[in-house]
Write a protein that holds these residues in place. Structure first.
Motif, PDB file in Angstrom:
ATOM      1  N   GLY A 188      -0.659   6.665   2.497  1.00  0.00           N
ATOM      2  CA  GLY A 188      -0.067   6.901   3.803  1.00  0.00           C
ATOM      3  C   GLY A 188       1.294   7.550   3.803  1.00  0.00           C
ATOM      4  N   ARG A 189       1.632   8.269   2.761  1.00  0.00           N
ATOM      5  CA  ARG A 189       2.951   8.903   2.712  1.00  0.00           C
ATOM      6  C   ARG A 189       3.010  10.110   3.661  1.00  0.00           C
ATOM      7  N   HIS A 190       4.221  10.401   4.135  1.00  0.00           N
ATOM      8  CA  HIS A 190       4.508  11.597   4.951  1.00  0.00           C
ATOM      9  C   HIS A 190       3.636  11.657   6.207  1.00  0.00           C
ATOM     10  N   GLY A 191       3.401  10.481   6.811  1.00  0.00           N
ATOM     11  CA  GLY A 191       2.667  10.439   8.064  1.00  0.00           C
ATOM     12  C   GLY A 191       1.169  10.568   7.938  1.00  0.00           C
ATOM     13  N   ARG A 247       0.837  -1.212   0.000  1.00  0.00           N
ATOM     14  CA  ARG A 247       0.000   0.000   0.000  1.00  0.00           C
ATOM     15  C   ARG A 247       0.869   1.258   0.000  1.00  0.00           C
ATOM     16  N   PHE A 248       1.960   1.208   0.794  1.00  0.00           N
ATOM     17  CA  PHE A 248       2.877   2.351   0.819  1.00  0.00           C
ATOM     18  C   PHE A 248       3.472   2.586  -0.569  1.00  0.00           C
ATOM     19  N   ALA A 249       3.894   1.510  -1.218  1.00  0.00           N
ATOM     20  CA  ALA A 249       4.508   1.635  -2.538  1.00  0.00           C
ATOM     21  C   ALA A 249       3.540   2.199  -3.568  1.00  0.00           C
ATOM     22  N   SER A 250       2.231   1.963  -3.336  1.00  0.00           N
ATOM     23  CA  SER A 250       1.225   2.480  -4.274  1.00  0.00           C
ATOM     24  C   SER A 250       0.864   3.934  -3.993  1.00  0.00           C
TER      25      SER A 250
END
Length: 267
Positions: free
Chosen positions: A262-265, A256-259
Motif C-alpha cells: 500500500g505504499r504511495h497511495g 503491512r505498510f512496513a512490509s
C-alpha cells in the motif's frame, strides 16, 4: 401489484437494488416503497453483503413519489391517512418512510447510481445514500415544489447537511433543475461518469469499499454521521471511544505498510 418493481442482485459482497417501473420513470407508489424498505433491510441483515448499490433501470433513477398513485389515493376514503399514518419513533432505525428506505439507519454504505431523473422523492432517496455516482446527463431537482408535495423523506435534513444551507435553500425553494456538472461542484454528486455508466461505476466503487478493513471503515462512517449536533468535545470523545477499539487493526495495518504494502497511495 408489480412483482418485478424492485429487483435484488447479489454480486459477491455487493447487493444491487434496482427500481424497475419504466412506465412512470421509476416513481414509487406505496407497494414499491414497501418493497424497497424490505430490500434494504435484507441487505442490512445479510452478513455477507458489505455494500449496496441503489439503481434505477431504463435510464432513470427515480422520478419521485408516484403522483398518479397519489391522485387515486386522494379519491379513496381516508387516503391521506395512509401517508400520515407513517409516523415513527425517531429511535427506530428500521422505520419505513413514504418512499421506503429513507428512514433506515443502516450500518453499511449504499452507493446511488444516478441516471436520468432523480427528482423530488427520488432526489431524497439519492440523498439517503452515502455516495452518488451521476451520469453526465442526469439531473436532480425538487420538482415536487410545483405540486405542493412536501419533502418528507429527509430532503430538508440531508440536503443542507450535504451541500450547506445556501445551496439547499436555492434548490428547496425554487425546485429548479440541477445538472451533473453543478451537482458535482456543490458536492451533491461524488462522481460524474459517461451516459449509461453509472451502474457499472457505482458497482466498481462499492467493490473498492468492500476491500477495505470493514470494522474500521464502518466505525469512521458511523462517527461521521453521529457527530451532527454534538458539541465538539462530546463528538471527539465519541470518535475516540469507537475508534480505540480499532487500534489492534491499526497496528496490523502498520505492519503491512512496513512490509511494503500500500505504499504511495496504492490500494
Amino acid at each position: 401489484m408489480e412483482t418485478n418493481a424492485v429487483r435484488i442482485e447479489k454480486l459477491e459482497a455487493i447487493t444491487v437494488v434496482t427500481l424497475d417501473r419504466p412506465q412512470v420513470r421509476n416513481a414509487v407508489d406505496s407497494d414499491t416503497a414497501r418493497r424497497l424498505h424490505e430490500a434494504f433491510l435484507a441487505f442490512e441483515d445479510d452478513a455477507d453483503a458489505l455494500v449496496a448499490v441503489f439503481h434505477g433501470d431504463h435510464g432513470h433513477f427515480c422520478a419521485g413519489w408516484d403522483l398518479q398513485s397519489g391522485a387515486r389515493m386522494a379519491q379513496e376514503p381516508g387516503g391521506a391517512g395512509l401517508l400520515a399514518g407513517l409516523d415513527f419513533d425517531p429511535g427506530d432505525g428500521r422505520a419505513m418512510g413514504p418512499m421506503g428506505p429513507s428512514r433506515l439507519l443502516l450500518s453499511k454504505p449504499v452507493v446511488a447510481a444516478v441516471s436520468g431523473a432523480a427528482v423530488a422523492g427520488g432526489m431524497e432517496l439519492a440523498l439517503w445514500c452515502d455516495l452518488r455516482v451521476m451520469e453526465e446527463d442526469a439531473y436532480f431537482g425538487v420538482y415536487c415544489r410545483r405540486f405542493g408535495v412536501p419533502l418528507i423523506d429527509g430532503g430538508t435534513v440531508r440536503l443542507p447537511r450535504l451541500v450547506g444551507l445556501g445551496h439547499a435553500m436555492d434548490l428547496i425553494l425554487t425546485g429548479r433543475k440541477v445538472e451533473a456538472a453543478e451537482a458535482l461542484q456543490m458536492g451533491l454528486a461524488n462522481r460524474v461518469v459517461a451516459r449509461g455508466q453509472a451502474r457499472a461505476a457505482a458497482i466498481a466503487l462499492a467493490q473498492q469499499l468492500a476491500k477495505f478493513p470493514q470494522a474500521t471503515m464502518l466505525a469512521d462512517r458511523r462517527n461521521a454521521y453521529e457527530q451532527w449536533g454534538k458539541p465538539l468535545p462530546e463528538a471527539l470523545h465519541a470518535e475516540w471511544e469507537r475508534g480505540k477499539a480499532r487500534i489492534p487493526d491499526a497496528l496490523q495495518g502498520a505492519g503491512r505498510f512496513a512490509s511494503g504494502e500500500g505504499r504511495h497511495g496504492k490500494f
